[in-house]
Enzyme design. Structure first.
Site, PDB file in Angstrom:
ATOM      1  N   CYS A   1       0.821  -1.214   0.000  1.00  8.94           N
ATOM      2  CA  CYS A   1       0.000   0.000   0.000  1.00  8.94           C
ATOM      3  C   CYS A   1       0.851   1.259   0.000  1.00  8.94           C
ATOM      4  O   CYS A   1       0.369   2.337  -0.347  1.00  8.94           O
ATOM      5  CB  CYS A   1      -0.929   0.000   1.207  1.00  8.94           C
ATOM      6  SG  CYS A   1      -1.972  -1.460   1.280  1.00  8.94           S
TER       7      CYS A   1
ATOM      8  N   HIS B   1      -3.385   7.041   2.761  1.00  9.21           N
ATOM      9  CA  HIS B   1      -3.787   5.760   2.168  1.00  9.21           C
ATOM     10  C   HIS B   1      -5.202   5.440   2.638  1.00  9.21           C
ATOM     11  O   HIS B   1      -5.501   5.554   3.839  1.00  9.21           O
ATOM     12  CB  HIS B   1      -2.794   4.680   2.617  1.00  9.21           C
ATOM     13  CG  HIS B   1      -3.239   3.297   2.326  1.00  9.21           C
ATOM     14  ND1 HIS B   1      -3.784   2.932   1.108  1.00  9.21           N
ATOM     15  CD2 HIS B   1      -3.254   2.173   3.101  1.00  9.21           C
ATOM     16  CE1 HIS B   1      -4.099   1.650   1.150  1.00  9.21           C
ATOM     17  NE2 HIS B   1      -3.793   1.166   2.348  1.00  9.21           N
TER      18      HIS B   1
ATOM     19  N   ASN C   1     -10.339  -0.269  -0.248  1.00 11.24           N
ATOM     20  CA  ASN C   1      -8.894  -0.098  -0.092  1.00 11.24           C
ATOM     21  C   ASN C   1      -8.206  -0.704  -1.319  1.00 11.24           C
ATOM     22  O   ASN C   1      -8.207  -1.920  -1.489  1.00 11.24           O
ATOM     23  CB  ASN C   1      -8.463  -0.798   1.200  1.00 11.24           C
ATOM     24  CG  ASN C   1      -6.962  -0.792   1.426  1.00 11.24           C
ATOM     25  OD1 ASN C   1      -6.170  -0.626   0.496  1.00 11.24           O
ATOM     26  ND2 ASN C   1      -6.558  -1.011   2.664  1.00 11.24           N
TER      27      ASN C   1
HETATM   28  N1  COA Z   1     -18.073  -8.886   9.861  1.00  7.18           N
HETATM   29  C1  COA Z   1     -18.702  -8.914  11.037  1.00  7.18           C
HETATM   30  N2  COA Z   1     -18.073  -9.125  12.213  1.00  7.18           N
HETATM   31  C2  COA Z   1     -16.747  -9.330  12.151  1.00  7.18           C
HETATM   32  C3  COA Z   1     -16.019  -9.315  10.954  1.00  7.18           C
HETATM   33  C4  COA Z   1     -16.734  -9.098   9.766  1.00  7.18           C
HETATM   34  N3  COA Z   1     -16.145  -9.055   8.566  1.00  7.18           N
HETATM   35  N4  COA Z   1     -14.726  -9.535  11.231  1.00  7.18           N
HETATM   36  C5  COA Z   1     -14.639  -9.668  12.559  1.00  7.18           C
HETATM   37  N5  COA Z   1     -15.855  -9.555  13.120  1.00  7.18           N
HETATM   38  C6  COA Z   1     -16.209  -9.613  14.541  1.00  7.18           C
HETATM   39  C7  COA Z   1     -15.308 -10.538  15.305  1.00  7.18           C
HETATM   40  O1  COA Z   1     -15.800 -11.855  15.294  1.00  7.18           O
HETATM   41  C8  COA Z   1     -15.394  -9.946  16.696  1.00  7.18           C
HETATM   42  O2  COA Z   1     -16.587 -10.356  17.312  1.00  7.18           O
HETATM   43  P1  COA Z   1     -16.678 -10.592  18.927  1.00  7.18           P
HETATM   44  O3  COA Z   1     -16.381  -9.238  19.545  1.00  7.18           O
HETATM   45  O4  COA Z   1     -18.063 -11.053  19.125  1.00  7.18           O
HETATM   46  O5  COA Z   1     -15.604 -11.619  19.234  1.00  7.18           O
HETATM   47  C9  COA Z   1     -15.498  -8.436  16.440  1.00  7.18           C
HETATM   48  O6  COA Z   1     -16.006  -8.305  15.093  1.00  7.18           O
HETATM   49  C10 COA Z   1     -14.200  -7.713  16.556  1.00  7.18           C
HETATM   50  O7  COA Z   1     -13.193  -8.420  15.788  1.00  7.18           O
HETATM   51  P2  COA Z   1     -11.816  -7.781  15.461  1.00  7.18           P
HETATM   52  O8  COA Z   1     -11.038  -8.691  14.565  1.00  7.18           O
HETATM   53  O9  COA Z   1     -11.167  -7.346  16.762  1.00  7.18           O
HETATM   54  O10 COA Z   1     -12.313  -6.548  14.614  1.00  7.18           O
HETATM   55  P3  COA Z   1     -11.756  -5.073  14.565  1.00  7.18           P
HETATM   56  O11 COA Z   1     -12.529  -4.180  15.447  1.00  7.18           O
HETATM   57  O12 COA Z   1     -10.261  -5.059  14.687  1.00  7.18           O
HETATM   58  O13 COA Z   1     -12.155  -4.697  13.081  1.00  7.18           O
HETATM   59  C11 COA Z   1     -11.054  -4.513  10.981  1.00  7.18           C
HETATM   60  C12 COA Z   1     -11.664  -5.468  12.015  1.00  7.18           C
HETATM   61  C13 COA Z   1     -10.433  -5.357   9.869  1.00  7.18           C
HETATM   62  C14 COA Z   1     -12.149  -3.630  10.414  1.00  7.18           C
HETATM   63  C15 COA Z   1     -10.016  -3.646  11.674  1.00  7.18           C
HETATM   64  O14 COA Z   1      -9.119  -4.428  12.429  1.00  7.18           O
HETATM   65  C16 COA Z   1      -9.239  -2.816  10.714  1.00  7.18           C
HETATM   66  O15 COA Z   1      -9.782  -1.975  10.031  1.00  7.18           O
HETATM   67  N6  COA Z   1      -7.925  -3.013  10.705  1.00  7.18           N
HETATM   68  C17 COA Z   1      -7.069  -2.278   9.816  1.00  7.18           C
HETATM   69  C18 COA Z   1      -7.226  -2.862   8.489  1.00  7.18           C
HETATM   70  C19 COA Z   1      -6.609  -2.032   7.469  1.00  7.18           C
HETATM   71  O16 COA Z   1      -6.859  -0.873   7.370  1.00  7.18           O
HETATM   72  N7  COA Z   1      -5.803  -2.668   6.665  1.00  7.18           N
HETATM   73  C20 COA Z   1      -5.208  -2.064   5.579  1.00  7.18           C
HETATM   74  C21 COA Z   1      -3.897  -1.545   5.927  1.00  7.18           C
HETATM   75  S1  COA Z   1      -3.023  -1.471   4.463  1.00  7.18           S
END
Ligand code: COA
Length: 333
Positions: free
Chosen positions: A122, A258, A289
């Site tokens: 990215c 980004h 993204n």
């Molecule tokens: N849809 C619905 N629920 C989801 C899910 C999805 N796609 N993915 C995870 N969950 C749930 C999990 O099961 C968890 O549930 P629980 O609380 O009942 O156990 C909850 O959501 C939180 O999971 P978690 O993995 O901690 O999610 P998060 O708050 O970290 O959000 C992202 C996930 C991916 C949105 C977030 O981590 C993120 O944006 N990270 C950065 C990603 C990014 O920008 N990457 C690009 C960089 S180049």
């Protein structure tokens, strides 16, 4: 010992033109939620994404790049033959060799421009802008085309909960050329290889080939860890880019991070104490993204919408797998 002649470049460089290509197929959250047991509300709340573009078969890495490049050339008022180097940032050109850049340079109509790909995920586009600026000042090129392009839908699993709703396709491009005044500030870039595996391909190709049931590898991500790193560490990098360019946050017109996640953008903007007057790119809402393509696509959108104007001062920052990052302040064409 013979004395060699060295190249002499321009005193400064700047962005001369910006272009983008957005895939025709617009995919709403409703089309991706079922396979990952998610909801439109969850995706919008956690990432800001409402729709993304997925490329059709004919919207190849080359096709999208050439379209974005043509628009950037038009904006710059230059012809393809005036480009003497093409840098393509991508992780989703699925030929190990040759590079995508030579075919893009050819199809664009350059006269055998130097052409190579760079792989910084990215962060690739901002790495490319830095290389272009240094090449023009160093005298190895006069007008450099920098393309960020991805077909991430090819390397994302529709059933992977952590990535299927995030990654998307598209291309963005800029032409960088000589300038009488500084138009691209010093780059602040680096890497954190200790966290090499935060965003990665799930299997090495050699393991795939050796497998009895080979399957296309796909991207996987430690979402929460990436979120924390990006939101907090990258704000410091962005601030340093402002400092190194000799400007303060209230002198900034436009912030183009980004397009990883709107919540990362919000956290960065708060940490940097950006004044309300700074216009912030939100291309992720419609485009998802697009990795290396996200910064130039977001920039093009802001210019097209009139949110960014010629002469504006813009802060670009990109970060991702590696972990790798790069940021610079630029003057908009
Ligand atoms: N849809 C619905 N629920 C989801 C899910 C999805 N796609 N993915 C995870 N969950 C749930 C999990 O099961 C968890 O549930 P629980 O609380 O009942 O156990 C909850 O959501 C939180 O999971 P978690 O993995 O901690 O999610 P998060 O708050 O970290 O959000 C992202 C996930 C991916 C949105 C977030 O981590 C993120 O944006 N990270 C950065 C990603 C990014 O920008 N990457 C690009 C960089 S180049």
């Amino acid at each position: 010992m013979a004395t060699l002649t060295t190249a002499t470049g321009s005193a400064h460089s700047r962005i001369l033109g910006i272009g983008a290509y957005r895939p025709r197929r617009v995919v709403p959250n409703s089309e991706v939620v079922e396979a990952i047991d998610s909801s439109d509300e969850w995706i919008q709340q956690r990432s800001g994404i409402k729709t993304r573009g997925f490329a059709d078969d004919d919207e190849t890495v080359t096709m999208m790049s050439v379209a974005a490049a043509k628009q950037a050339l038009d904006h710059a008022g230059l012809e393809p033959e005036q480009i003497d180097c093409v840098i393509v940032a991508t992780v989703s050109h699925l030929m190990q060799t040759p590079a995508a850049a030579t075919l893009i340079a050819h199809e664009l109509g350059t006269k055998g421009a130097a052409a190579f790909d760079i792989s910084a995920a990215c962060a690739g586009f901002c790495h490319g802008v830095s290389l272009a600026a240094d090449m023009i000042r160093g005298g190895s090129s006069r007008n450099v085309l920098v393309v960020g392009v991805e077909r991430l839908s090819d390397i994302t699993s529709p059933t992977d909960r952590g990535t299927a709703f995030i990654f998307a396709d598209g291309a963005g491009a800029v032409v960088v050329g000589p300038s009488d005044t500084p138009g691209i500030g010093p780059v602040v870039w680096g890497s954190d290889g200790e966290h090499y595996d935060y965003i990665r391909q799930n299997h090495d190709w050699r393991d795939v080939i050796a497998s009895d049931s080979p399957a296309m590898p796909h991207l996987v991500m430690e979402g929460s860890a990436v979120f924390r790193w990006a939101a907090f560490e990258m704000a410091k990098v962005a601030k340093e880019a402002l400092d190194r360019a000799g400007i303060t946050a209230d002198q900034l017109d436009v912030f183009v991070p980004h397009q990883a996640n709107n919540r990362i953008t919000d956290t960065m903007a708060r940490s940097m104490k950006l004044p309300d007057t700074v216009r912030i790119a939100r291309d992720i809402v419609d485009q998802g993204n697009t990795s290396a393509a996200s910064v130039p696509m977001a920039l093009e959108r802001m210019v097209a919408d009139g949110q960014a104007r010629s002469g504006d001062t813009a802060l670009l920052i990109a970060f991702g797998a590696g972990l790798a990052y790069a940021a610079q302040v630029v003057t908009l064409p």
